[in-house]
Enzyme design. Structure first.
Site, PDB file in Angstrom:
ATOM      1  N   GLY A 123       0.774  -1.328  -0.049  1.00 32.69           N
ATOM      2  CA  GLY A 123       0.024   0.024   0.130  1.00 32.69           C
ATOM      3  C   GLY A 123       0.939   1.269  -0.081  1.00 32.69           C
ATOM      4  O   GLY A 123       1.236   1.757   1.079  1.00 32.69           O
ATOM      5  N   THR A 125       0.559   4.034  -3.033  1.00 35.30           N
ATOM      6  CA  THR A 125      -0.162   4.918  -3.777  1.00 35.30           C
ATOM      7  C   THR A 125      -1.447   5.613  -3.356  1.00 35.30           C
ATOM      8  O   THR A 125      -2.281   4.920  -2.461  1.00 35.30           O
ATOM      9  CB  THR A 125      -0.697   4.525  -5.101  1.00 35.30           C
ATOM     10  OG1 THR A 125       0.512   3.677  -5.780  1.00 35.30           O
ATOM     11  CG2 THR A 125      -1.297   5.695  -6.246  1.00 35.30           C
ATOM     12  N   THR A 131       2.376   9.944  -8.425  1.00 33.19           N
ATOM     13  CA  THR A 131       3.594   9.497  -8.279  1.00 33.19           C
ATOM     14  C   THR A 131       4.717  10.221  -7.322  1.00 33.19           C
ATOM     15  O   THR A 131       5.612   9.626  -6.915  1.00 33.19           O
ATOM     16  CB  THR A 131       4.380   9.504  -9.595  1.00 33.19           C
ATOM     17  OG1 THR A 131       3.303   9.007 -10.760  1.00 33.19           O
ATOM     18  CG2 THR A 131       5.725   8.529  -9.864  1.00 33.19           C
ATOM     19  N   GLU A 245      10.429  -5.690  -7.987  1.00 33.12           N
ATOM     20  CA  GLU A 245       9.016  -5.638  -8.559  1.00 33.12           C
ATOM     21  C   GLU A 245       9.118  -5.089 -10.136  1.00 33.12           C
ATOM     22  O   GLU A 245       8.621  -6.027 -10.804  1.00 33.12           O
ATOM     23  CB  GLU A 245       8.315  -4.624  -7.843  1.00 33.12           C
ATOM     24  CG  GLU A 245       6.947  -4.285  -8.402  1.00 33.12           C
ATOM     25  CD  GLU A 245       6.058  -3.100  -7.660  1.00 33.12           C
ATOM     26  OE1 GLU A 245       6.622  -2.133  -7.573  1.00 33.12           O
ATOM     27  OE2 GLU A 245       4.985  -3.594  -7.309  1.00 33.12           O
TER      28      GLU A 245
HETATM   29  C1  LIG Z   1      -4.251  -1.683 -11.943  1.00 30.93           C
HETATM   30  C2  LIG Z   1      -3.335  -0.875 -11.096  1.00 30.93           C
HETATM   31  C3  LIG Z   1      -2.851  -1.737 -10.136  1.00 30.93           C
HETATM   32  C4  LIG Z   1      -2.151  -1.054  -9.120  1.00 30.93           C
HETATM   33  N1  LIG Z   1      -1.529  -1.453  -7.829  1.00 30.93           N
HETATM   34  C5  LIG Z   1      -0.929  -0.762  -7.053  1.00 30.93           C
HETATM   35  C6  LIG Z   1      -0.510  -1.605  -5.761  1.00 30.93           C
HETATM   36  O1  LIG Z   1      -0.588  -2.700  -5.538  1.00 30.93           O
HETATM   37  N2  LIG Z   1      -0.118  -0.715  -4.646  1.00 30.93           N
HETATM   38  C7  LIG Z   1       0.111   0.545  -5.253  1.00 30.93           C
HETATM   39  O2  LIG Z   1       0.733   1.189  -4.171  1.00 30.93           O
HETATM   40  N3  LIG Z   1      -0.004   1.424  -6.174  1.00 30.93           N
HETATM   41  C8  LIG Z   1      -0.569   0.647  -7.221  1.00 30.93           C
HETATM   42  N4  LIG Z   1      -0.960   0.962  -8.336  1.00 30.93           N
HETATM   43  C9  LIG Z   1      -0.690   2.749  -8.723  1.00 30.93           C
HETATM   44  C10 LIG Z   1       0.281   2.676  -9.580  1.00 30.93           C
HETATM   45  O3  LIG Z   1       1.827   2.493  -9.137  1.00 30.93           O
HETATM   46  C11 LIG Z   1       0.126   4.048 -10.114  1.00 30.93           C
HETATM   47  O4  LIG Z   1      -1.021   4.128 -10.746  1.00 30.93           O
HETATM   48  C12 LIG Z   1       1.387   4.682 -10.983  1.00 30.93           C
HETATM   49  O5  LIG Z   1       2.528   4.694 -10.310  1.00 30.93           O
HETATM   50  C13 LIG Z   1       1.201   6.082 -11.701  1.00 30.93           C
HETATM   51  O6  LIG Z   1       1.003   6.879 -10.755  1.00 30.93           O
HETATM   52  P1  LIG Z   1      -0.739   7.749 -10.718  1.00 30.93           P
HETATM   53  O7  LIG Z   1      -1.638   6.822 -11.238  1.00 30.93           O
HETATM   54  O8  LIG Z   1      -0.799   8.525  -9.555  1.00 30.93           O
HETATM   55  O9  LIG Z   1      -0.333   8.905 -11.873  1.00 30.93           O
HETATM   56  P2  LIG Z   1       0.143  10.564 -11.580  1.00 30.93           P
HETATM   57  O10 LIG Z   1       1.377  10.578 -10.939  1.00 30.93           O
HETATM   58  O11 LIG Z   1      -0.864  11.051 -11.456  1.00 30.93           O
HETATM   59  O12 LIG Z   1       0.865  10.685 -13.154  1.00 30.93           O
HETATM   60  C14 LIG Z   1      -0.290  10.828 -14.416  1.00 30.93           C
HETATM   61  C15 LIG Z   1       0.522  10.941 -15.622  1.00 30.93           C
HETATM   62  O13 LIG Z   1       1.439  12.172 -15.638  1.00 30.93           O
HETATM   63  C16 LIG Z   1       2.465  11.746 -15.891  1.00 30.93           C
HETATM   64  N5  LIG Z   1       3.691  12.758 -15.063  1.00 30.93           N
HETATM   65  C17 LIG Z   1       3.345  12.948 -13.653  1.00 30.93           C
HETATM   66  N6  LIG Z   1       4.411  13.756 -13.273  1.00 30.93           N
HETATM   67  C18 LIG Z   1       5.167  14.048 -14.229  1.00 30.93           C
HETATM   68  C19 LIG Z   1       6.376  14.832 -14.749  1.00 30.93           C
HETATM   69  N7  LIG Z   1       6.909  15.344 -13.539  1.00 30.93           N
HETATM   70  N8  LIG Z   1       6.865  14.829 -15.921  1.00 30.93           N
HETATM   71  C20 LIG Z   1       6.379  14.174 -16.769  1.00 30.93           C
HETATM   72  N9  LIG Z   1       5.221  13.230 -16.596  1.00 30.93           N
HETATM   73  C21 LIG Z   1       4.583  13.170 -15.338  1.00 30.93           C
HETATM   74  C22 LIG Z   1       2.914  10.217 -15.276  1.00 30.93           C
HETATM   75  O14 LIG Z   1       3.847   9.509 -16.205  1.00 30.93           O
HETATM   76  C23 LIG Z   1       1.447   9.655 -15.840  1.00 30.93           C
HETATM   77  O15 LIG Z   1       1.415   9.141 -17.109  1.00 30.93           O
HETATM   78  C24 LIG Z   1      -1.829   0.371  -9.480  1.00 30.93           C
HETATM   79  C25 LIG Z   1      -2.261   1.141 -10.550  1.00 30.93           C
HETATM   80  C26 LIG Z   1      -2.896   0.262 -11.355  1.00 30.93           C
HETATM   81  C27 LIG Z   1      -3.760   1.233 -12.434  1.00 30.93           C
END
Ligand SMILES: Cc1cc2nc3c(=O)[nH]c(=O)nc-3n(C[C@H](O)[C@H](O)[C@H](O)COP(=O)(O)OP(=O)(O)OC[C@H]3O[C@@H](n4cnc5c(N)ncnc54)[C@H](O)[C@@H]3O)c2cc1C
Length: 387
Positions: A123, A125, A131, A245
């Site tokens: 856990g 996100t 990110t 991972e």
């Molecule tokens: C099906 C699924 C399973 C998952 N399982 C887990 C889990 O078990 N545990 C867990 O902790 N998380 C989990 N995640 C979360 C996953 O790790 C995140 O969705 C992923 O790291 C992207 O983060 P975000 O969705 O918050 O995107 P955001 O951080 O909101 O980013 C959105 C977009 O903007 C881009 N972006 C953001 N900042 C910048 C920047 N400075 N420069 C250029 N581009 C940028 C990113 O590349 C992305 O394309 C899961 C996600 C999914 C969809």
């Protein structure tokens, strides 16, 4: 297929292929339709010992290392199955193994190795942090011999199918910490006790069958003895675990890519249009050949990263590069496979549309491509940081 790493761990690969043959397309199609967990498949992998290869022998695992683990997950995916339901059982325990106390390791690892305990929820996100993990706000306040946890997590996969969860929380607010990455801690949460006692889990339906959820914490009490490592150092521990991972998920992409190339080649040979196999047309065969080339190249980077990991060397950049190359190669292979099949590629019974949706995830999770490019630009090439 003549690339070298197909020869690695041949007995393991063969055994995984045989196990996967018991779980053919219709099994996955039915689960996908209803977004149901592949319990029988996960139990079979557990009983065969495939999910405990990273646990040292001293704690009941086979201690084979990441090379073997990549072979297992690659074969799972090449067979048309999906390891996403359980791959975290392999590596989430790494945080405990590397940073847990001897008492914690003795208490949990042997039971994780047998599969009696499932530690496959991780856990990190949160909806508001994205990110930028330093922005997480789920907070654990110390109250006597417990932490009291409040906050929310999103996209926490397999939480409903796990007994334990590695949870990243703030124990010092970001504004009060010396550095933004300080003041975070890792707790091992016993989900069997937590659900209904301060933790609510809600499934999130997505475009693929991934058992992902959102978590709500309201005064969840976690014993202080479940803190892993030192309070405030949790961000570093989580980063440590991310290389394994990324390498393992990259191996799944390699398996997906090989599945798509195998299926596209077979179909291009068999399907006749205009009185000849469609694969006789270079317009059809070149993309399949390109997909093979890209998968083979990505595979070498993934194996390189796994070898560095297994020899205890730094592998962060290689793990990231392997994950990026593999996820892009599997996506290209999936698109090519779909195109090669024409209309049949969209039919559920062919498994291609399902694998196509499944492999798309890995350009976003566990880390998105842009963030990998940013890491390479600043950490490998020394370019200025943009954020
Ligand atoms: C099906 C699924 C399973 C998952 N399982 C887990 C889990 O078990 N545990 C867990 O902790 N998380 C989990 N995640 C979360 C996953 O790790 C995140 O969705 C992923 O790291 C992207 O983060 P975000 O969705 O918050 O995107 P955001 O951080 O909101 O980013 C959105 C977009 O903007 C881009 N972006 C953001 N900042 C910048 C920047 N400075 N420069 C250029 N581009 C940028 C990113 O590349 C992305 O394309 C899961 C996600 C999914 C969809």
């Amino acid at each position: 297929m003549s690339i070298a790493q197909d020869q690695s761990f041949p007995e393991i690969r063969d055994a995984v292929r045989k196990l996967c043959a018991r779980f053919p397309g219709p099994y996955w199609q039915a689960l996908d339709r209803d977004r149901t967990y592949p319990t029988a498949f996960v139990e079979a992998l557990t009983q065969a010992g495939f999910l405990s290869v990273l646990i040292p022998e001293a704690y009941g695992g086979s201690g084979l290392g990441l090379g073997a683990a990549t072979a297992i997950l690659e074969e799972v995916h090449r067979s048309g199955c999906n390891g996403g339901a359980c791959h975290a059982q392999m590596y989430t325990m790494g945080t405990l193994l590397k940073h847990g106390s001897e008492a914690q390791k003795a208490a949990y690892l042997p039971r994780i190795a047998t599969g009696e305990l499932r530690l496959q929820a991780f856990g990190v996100t949160e909806p508001g942090a994205g990110t930028d993990t330093t922005r997480i706000s789920t907070f654990a306040r110390r109250d006597g011999d417990h932490y009291v946890v409040n906050g929310q997590k999103l996209w926490i996969s397999r939480a409903e199918h796990s007994d334990l969860m590695v949870l990243l929380v703030r124990t010092t607010a970001r504004d009060d910490a010396t550095k933004a990455s300080d003041g975070m801690s890792v707790l091992l949460v016993d989900l069997r006790e937590a659900v209904g006692n301060g933790l609510t889990i809600r499934p999130v339906r997505t475009m693929l069958n991934h058992a992902t959820t959102e978590l709500f914490f309201e005064d969840l009490r976690v014993p202080v003895e479940n803190l892993i490592g030192v309070e405030g150092q949790g961000f570093r521990y989580i980063l440590d675990g991310m290389n394994a991972e990324r390498i393992l998920i990259a191996a799944e992409c390699i398996g997906d890519g090989k599945f798509f190339v195998d299926r596209a080649s077979a179909y291009a040979l068999e399907r006749e249009v205009f009185g000849r196999p469609i694969g006789q047309n270079q317009g059809v065969q070149f993309p399949i050949a390109r997909a093979h080339v890209q998968i083979a190249a990505a595979d070498l980077m993934v194996q390189h990263a796994a070898a560095l990991f297994d020899s205890g060397q730094p592998c962060g950049s290689e793990a990231n590069m392997g994950k990026m190359l593999a996820s892009e190669a599997s996506w290209f292979a999936g698109d090519t496979c779909l195109q090669t099949h024409g209309g049949f590629g969209f039919a559920e019974a062919y498994d291609i549309e399902r694998k196509f949706r499944e492999t798309r995830l890995y350009q976003v999770a566990p880390i998105s491509t842009n963030l990998i490019l940013s890491h390479v630009a600043t950490h490998v090439l020394g370019l200025p940081k943009s954020f």
